[in-house]
Design a protein around this motif. Sequence first.
Motif, PDB file in Angstrom:
ATOM      1  N   SER A  53       3.049   8.039  -2.667  1.00 37.58           N
ATOM      2  CA  SER A  53       3.774   8.724  -1.602  1.00 37.58           C
ATOM      3  C   SER A  53       5.167   9.071  -2.095  1.00 37.58           C
ATOM      4  O   SER A  53       5.654   8.516  -3.070  1.00 37.58           O
ATOM      5  N   PRO A  54       5.844  10.021  -1.449  1.00 39.00           N
ATOM      6  CA  PRO A  54       7.214  10.333  -1.835  1.00 39.00           C
ATOM      7  C   PRO A  54       8.115   9.117  -1.687  1.00 39.00           C
ATOM      8  O   PRO A  54       7.822   8.202  -0.933  1.00 39.00           O
ATOM      9  N   SER A  55       9.236   9.092  -2.400  1.00 42.99           N
ATOM     10  CA  SER A  55      10.173   7.979  -2.306  1.00 42.99           C
ATOM     11  C   SER A  55      10.619   7.803  -0.865  1.00 42.99           C
ATOM     12  O   SER A  55      11.100   8.753  -0.239  1.00 42.99           O
ATOM     13  N   PRO A  56      10.435   6.587  -0.295  1.00 41.33           N
ATOM     14  CA  PRO A  56      10.779   6.387   1.119  1.00 41.33           C
ATOM     15  C   PRO A  56      12.264   6.600   1.385  1.00 41.33           C
ATOM     16  O   PRO A  56      13.114   6.198   0.601  1.00 41.33           O
ATOM     17  N   THR A  57      12.561   7.240   2.503  1.00 38.55           N
ATOM     18  CA  THR A  57      13.941   7.435   2.932  1.00 38.55           C
ATOM     19  C   THR A  57      14.069   6.922   4.351  1.00 38.55           C
ATOM     20  O   THR A  57      13.506   7.500   5.276  1.00 38.55           O
ATOM     21  N   ILE A  95       2.139   7.462   8.451  1.00 35.85           N
ATOM     22  CA  ILE A  95       2.220   6.009   8.332  1.00 35.85           C
ATOM     23  C   ILE A  95       3.678   5.644   8.085  1.00 35.85           C
ATOM     24  O   ILE A  95       4.330   6.235   7.223  1.00 35.85           O
ATOM     25  N   GLU A  96       4.185   4.670   8.852  1.00 32.25           N
ATOM     26  CA  GLU A  96       5.587   4.280   8.736  1.00 32.25           C
ATOM     27  C   GLU A  96       5.709   2.762   8.614  1.00 32.25           C
ATOM     28  O   GLU A  96       4.838   2.013   9.072  1.00 32.25           O
ATOM     29  N   PRO A 110       0.875   8.189   2.441  1.00 31.18           N
ATOM     30  CA  PRO A 110       0.386   8.566   1.114  1.00 31.18           C
ATOM     31  C   PRO A 110       0.052  10.050   1.056  1.00 31.18           C
ATOM     32  O   PRO A 110      -0.472  10.612   2.023  1.00 31.18           O
ATOM     33  N   GLU A 111       0.350  10.674  -0.049  1.00 26.94           N
ATOM     34  CA  GLU A 111      -0.022  12.071  -0.223  1.00 26.94           C
ATOM     35  C   GLU A 111      -1.543  12.185  -0.294  1.00 26.94           C
ATOM     36  O   GLU A 111      -2.223  11.330  -0.855  1.00 26.94           O
ATOM     37  N   SER A 147       5.890  -2.077   0.047  1.00 31.22           N
ATOM     38  CA  SER A 147       6.446  -1.566   1.302  1.00 31.22           C
ATOM     39  C   SER A 147       6.119  -0.096   1.515  1.00 31.22           C
ATOM     40  O   SER A 147       6.906   0.650   2.096  1.00 31.22           O
ATOM     41  N   GLY A 148       4.968   0.329   1.040  1.00 33.92           N
ATOM     42  CA  GLY A 148       4.517   1.695   1.261  1.00 33.92           C
ATOM     43  C   GLY A 148       4.975   2.713   0.246  1.00 33.92           C
ATOM     44  O   GLY A 148       4.646   3.886   0.359  1.00 33.92           O
ATOM     45  N   ALA A 149       5.759   2.306  -0.772  1.00 34.57           N
ATOM     46  CA  ALA A 149       6.224   3.271  -1.763  1.00 34.57           C
ATOM     47  C   ALA A 149       5.060   3.813  -2.593  1.00 34.57           C
ATOM     48  O   ALA A 149       5.055   4.975  -2.985  1.00 34.57           O
ATOM     49  N   TYR A 150       4.073   2.969  -2.870  1.00 30.30           N
ATOM     50  CA  TYR A 150       2.891   3.372  -3.631  1.00 30.30           C
ATOM     51  C   TYR A 150       1.656   2.785  -2.961  1.00 30.30           C
ATOM     52  O   TYR A 150       1.707   1.695  -2.383  1.00 30.30           O
TER      53      TYR A 150
END
Length: 286
Positions: A53-57, A95-96, A110-111, A147-150
């Motif tokens: 997924s893109p880098s979380p912001t 998803i958050e 995720p993409e 934490s959802g980054a990957y």
Amino acid sequence: MARRSALGRAAGAAALTAIAVAAVALAVLAIQHGRPPASAATARPVPTFEIESPSPTPTPTPTPSAPTADRFLSVGAAAAWRATSGACDGTSPVIEWSGDDGLTWTDVTPEGIGAVRSLTSFGGVNATAVVDAASACDTVALSSFTSGAYWQTYDNLFAAASYLTADPGQVVVAGDAIAAPCSTPRNLRVDGTIALLCEDVAYARSGTEWNQLATGVVALAVDPAGVVTAARTDACAGIELTRYDGQAGGTPACLTVADPAAPLAIDLDQGEVVAWSGDEVARLSR
């Protein structure tokens, strides 16, 4: 000296492999039995990520672009996760992740996914989601230990997962397909107890039978002790919450929220009901 260095590298590699095996085992237990104890939170693998997924912001709590057919909320020992279901041929899912009790949320979708079918927090900040890939709508299980980054696919988790299927009148519980009490079930929740909604009717499974609990229900949550239903009634200006142990309902409690008519998901966290209503996260001790 060279021999000692080589031995050190081999020992390090063996340790990383052991950590990866332990983390996947934690995820399998989460899928089969709900959330494990918080002491498992430190186990993380060294993954070969297949979906990134893109880098979380971190951002303030967002407003979904459109209502969806279902919402998922899973509160763990160190983090909360939520998702909108989306559809492969319609609204994209989201998803958050939140590390501050729902004050702010990070989009970690995720993409390449088209729909979410289940979402389970486990082992602290980790989570597993059963999703449909957007390209062919193939259903897979993804887990994140970052934490959802990957996110990475895990076939063994999928084999033990619980989720809504694309087949009318059917759900999957712990890897086994079973008949639902209606053709279009939703809000399937599994954590020791198995429950779902058919339209606005709540059902809990006992053995091989589905037992009707209540009508007028808009969301539900489960734990090994039973089911909590959420309803909108004239007797409550917010959301009316009722716990069912077996088929017996307890005394309803009223949870105040800004907009009782907003889309809703609830979860149970150590005796408290956590509600995701519209953009708001609220708690009520039960």
